[in-house]
Design a protein around this motif. Structure first.
Motif, mmCIF file in Angstrom:
data_model
loop_
_atom_site.group_PDB
_atom_site.id
_atom_site.type_symbol
_atom_site.label_atom_id
_atom_site.label_comp_id
_atom_site.label_asym_id
_atom_site.label_seq_id
_atom_site.Cartn_x
_atom_site.Cartn_y
_atom_site.Cartn_z
ATOM 1 N N LEU A 1 0.811 -1.216 0.000
ATOM 2 C CA LEU A 1 0.000 0.000 0.000
ATOM 3 C C LEU A 1 0.846 1.268 0.000
ATOM 4 O O LEU A 1 0.410 2.298 -0.530
ATOM 5 N N HIS A 2 2.049 1.229 0.562
ATOM 6 C CA HIS A 2 2.905 2.408 0.532
ATOM 7 C C HIS A 2 3.639 2.546 -0.806
ATOM 8 O O HIS A 2 4.183 3.613 -1.098
ATOM 9 N N ILE A 3 3.638 1.486 -1.612
ATOM 10 C CA ILE A 3 4.219 1.552 -2.952
ATOM 11 C C ILE A 3 3.190 2.053 -3.951
ATOM 12 O O ILE A 3 3.498 2.794 -4.884
ATOM 13 N N MET A 4 1.929 1.655 -3.765
ATOM 14 C CA MET A 4 0.860 2.049 -4.674
ATOM 15 C C MET A 4 0.587 3.555 -4.607
ATOM 16 O O MET A 4 0.721 4.169 -3.558
ATOM 17 N N ALA A 5 0.148 4.105 -5.732
ATOM 18 C CA ALA A 5 -0.407 5.452 -5.734
ATOM 19 C C ALA A 5 -1.741 5.441 -4.993
ATOM 20 O O ALA A 5 -2.359 4.376 -4.823
ATOM 21 N N LYS A 6 -2.212 6.608 -4.559
ATOM 22 C CA LYS A 6 -3.449 6.666 -3.771
ATOM 23 C C LYS A 6 -4.623 6.042 -4.515
ATOM 24 O O LYS A 6 -5.436 5.324 -3.912
ATOM 25 N N GLU A 7 -4.733 6.314 -5.818
ATOM 26 C CA GLU A 7 -5.855 5.754 -6.563
ATOM 27 C C GLU A 7 -5.765 4.229 -6.656
ATOM 28 O O GLU A 7 -6.791 3.541 -6.745
#
Length: 210
Positions: free
Chosen positions: A117-123
């Protein structure tokens, strides 16, 4: 076949994670791992949890490495045995696109993800929870491992430094506020029931879909 990928962090955290998810997935039959990465967690958890089927998945660029990891693990069994008979080859899964898994029929009663989740973009994080809401069966369990902020604050100096490093790699990446994560989860009918403290200033969040 490409070289077998390896992450020292996976080796360091696999035992504490297993202790937590052994409880969360004690009654699960089918667990989908989002972002299998090197495949080390998948092999370790599937061997330790023989009562369930562990379905690996990741973006297309990681699938060859995961397959190499699974091939190595399977080759290490005794003759006529399979040490990970309950693990499935990886699915090509992008959380922002329709999930290629059982057409949303509700067979999945467990979902696991680590350090994603910290690698993913917010969307992408938002799309992840929409997908969980669609595919996770009622009373199913969701376990998320990684670093989180609380009330907008870092839990350690090392996490603050890590967040700076993340921003340098990709400005869309960042340690997420747990309050936002809980908000996204609740919008999909998920309730946080355990917030486990883990080594290296990480957490393991255990949600149940009601």
């Amino acid at each position: 076949m490409p070289p077998v990928p390896f992450s020292q962090a996976c080796e360091n955290n696999k035992a504490p994670i297993l202790e937590a998810i052994s409880q969360a997935f004690s009654s699960s039959n089918l667990v989908l791992e989002i972002g299998t990465g090197t495949g080390q967690h998948a092999v370790y958890f599937a061997q330790a949890l023989p009562h369930l089927t562990w379905q690996t998945s990741d973006q297309a660029c990681y699938l060859d490495g995961i397959n190499a990891q699974l091939k190595q693990a399977r080759s290490q069994g005794m003759p006529n045995t399979n040490p990970i008979a309950n693990i499935q080859n990886p699915l090509n899964l992008d959380v922002t696109r329709p999930w290629p898994f059982f057409s949303g029929k509700g067979e999945i009663d467990g979902i696991f993800t680590a350090n994603t989740l910290h690698i993913m973009a917010k969307e992408m994080v938002e799309a992840f929870f929409v997908g969980v809401g669609k595919h996770l069966r009622t009373q199913g369990n969701l376990c998320i491992y990684g670093p989180f902020n609380y009330q907008g604050n870092y839990t350690s100096e090392s996490n603050a430094g890590f967040d700076t490093w993340l921003a340098q790699q990709d400005p869309r990446s960042a340690i997420r506020d747990i309050e936002w994560i809980i908000q996204l989860a609740e919008a999909q009918g998920l309730r946080l029931i355990r917030d486990h403290s883990m080594p290296a200033n990480n957490r393991l969040l255990h949600f149940v879909k009601s």
